[in-house]
Enzyme design. Structure first.
Site, PDB file in Angstrom:
ATOM      1  N   ALA A  64      -4.577   0.928   1.095  1.00 54.98           N
ATOM      2  CA  ALA A  64      -5.669  -0.024   1.298  1.00 54.98           C
ATOM      3  C   ALA A  64      -5.570  -0.677   2.670  1.00 54.98           C
ATOM      4  CB  ALA A  64      -5.624  -1.100   0.219  1.00 54.98           C
ATOM      5  N   GLY A 112      -1.236   2.999  -1.422  1.00 56.23           N
ATOM      6  CA  GLY A 112      -2.328   3.705  -2.083  1.00 56.23           C
ATOM      7  C   GLY A 112      -2.493   5.128  -1.616  1.00 56.23           C
ATOM      8  N   GLU A 115      -0.382   7.042  -3.816  1.00 60.43           N
ATOM      9  CA  GLU A 115      -1.010   7.088  -5.140  1.00 60.43           C
ATOM     10  C   GLU A 115      -2.147   8.113  -5.178  1.00 60.43           C
ATOM     11  OE1 GLU A 115      -0.299   2.817  -7.142  1.00 60.43           O
ATOM     12  OE2 GLU A 115      -1.508   2.747  -5.321  1.00 60.43           O
ATOM     13  N   GLU A 135       4.576  -1.854  -2.122  1.00 62.51           N
ATOM     14  CA  GLU A 135       3.746  -2.981  -2.552  1.00 62.51           C
ATOM     15  C   GLU A 135       4.549  -4.229  -2.930  1.00 62.51           C
ATOM     16  OE1 GLU A 135       0.968   0.544  -3.238  1.00 62.51           O
ATOM     17  OE2 GLU A 135       3.126   0.150  -3.191  1.00 62.51           O
TER      18      GLU A 135
END
Length: 261
Positions: A64, A112, A115, A135
């Protein structure tokens, strides 16, 4: 929008996050754009496999765009129920994409971005690829499926170390722990990903879809139920024209001509 989409061989979607100036991070707008691309892939019956990659050579995706996306997620959290899953880039929620996907990873694949890669079926990387879920360093957790998928792929211990420390691992460590299946030179990455995609496309489409479904289900249900589902999928496949064609082609030593029924 800087999400590039092209079609190769009329059957392979090549999707590139083209935001190298931001290390291919996703702000809210690009998150939505990538989700729309996956929807386009899902809805086109001619597209059998997708390759996801990042532009620029420095990063696959760094997750992000913190200053834009995290405030957006915070606003969402104020109004969501406690168990509402959020899909990052339209790929990380349950069953977002229903066809085979390949992540072709060069450079940083973190937060992310990792991910997104974890949500793909196959991951290949260059020697310069780096992986992390940092994170917890930002006071949050991997919220795009990282806590759920990483351990199933690399094992509990490695996942715990990566997630709880936020530490980065190299491509070689990723290979040794099953996070990626191949580590290649940068100039080979596209060709290797495309070769894998073409080999998938050459197989029976119904068989590929059923096999993928059975493998993914094996992580979600007890062995007894997984075996029962596998048997039911196999029974269905055995009754298809594609299965008959596959046996005939093998017997006649020719390339099969699958029609998807």
């Amino acid at each position: 929008m800087s999400i590039d989409f092209k079609i190769i061989d009329q059957s392979i979607a090549h999707i590139t996050i083209n935001r190298p100036e931001r290390l291919n991070s996703l702000d809210v707008q690009h998150d939505r754009s990538l989700a729309n691309v996956w929807k386009r892939f899902n809805e086109n019956p001619d597209l059998k496999v997708a390759i996801l990659t990042g532009a620029g050579g420095r990063a696959f995706c760094t997750g992000a765009d913190i200053l834009d996306y995290i405030p957006h997620r915070r606003r969402m959290a104020e109004h969501q129920s406690g168990n509402a899953a959020v899909s990052f880039g339209g790929l990380t929620a349950d069953n977002d994409v229903t066809k085979p996907t390949i992540a072709a990873i060069d450079g940083f694949c973190v937060a992310g971005g990792l991910e997104l890669a974890l949500a793909c079926d196959i991951r290949i990387a260059t020697h310069s690829a780096r992986f992390a879920l940092p994170e917890v360093k930002w006071g949050i957790l991997p919220g795009g499926g990282g806590t759920q998928r990483l351990g199933k792929i690399v094992g509990l211990g490695v996942a715990m170390r990566m997630i709880l420390t936020g530490d980065e691992i190299s491509a070689e460590v990723a290979l040794n722990n099953g996070l990626v299946t191949d580590v290649v030179d940068r100039h080979e990455l596209h060709d290797v990903a495309l070769d894998i995609a073409r080999r998938i496309v050459s197989n029976g489409p119904l068989a590929v879809a059923a096999a993928r479904q059975a493998v993914l289900a094996s992580f979600e249900v007890p062995l007894f139920h997984g075996l029962a589902q596998e048997a039911e999928l196999q029974r269905h496949l055995l009754l298809t024209d594609d299965a008959r064609e596959g046996v005939a082609a093998f017997s006649e030593r020719r390339k099969p001509r699958y029609i998807g029924r």
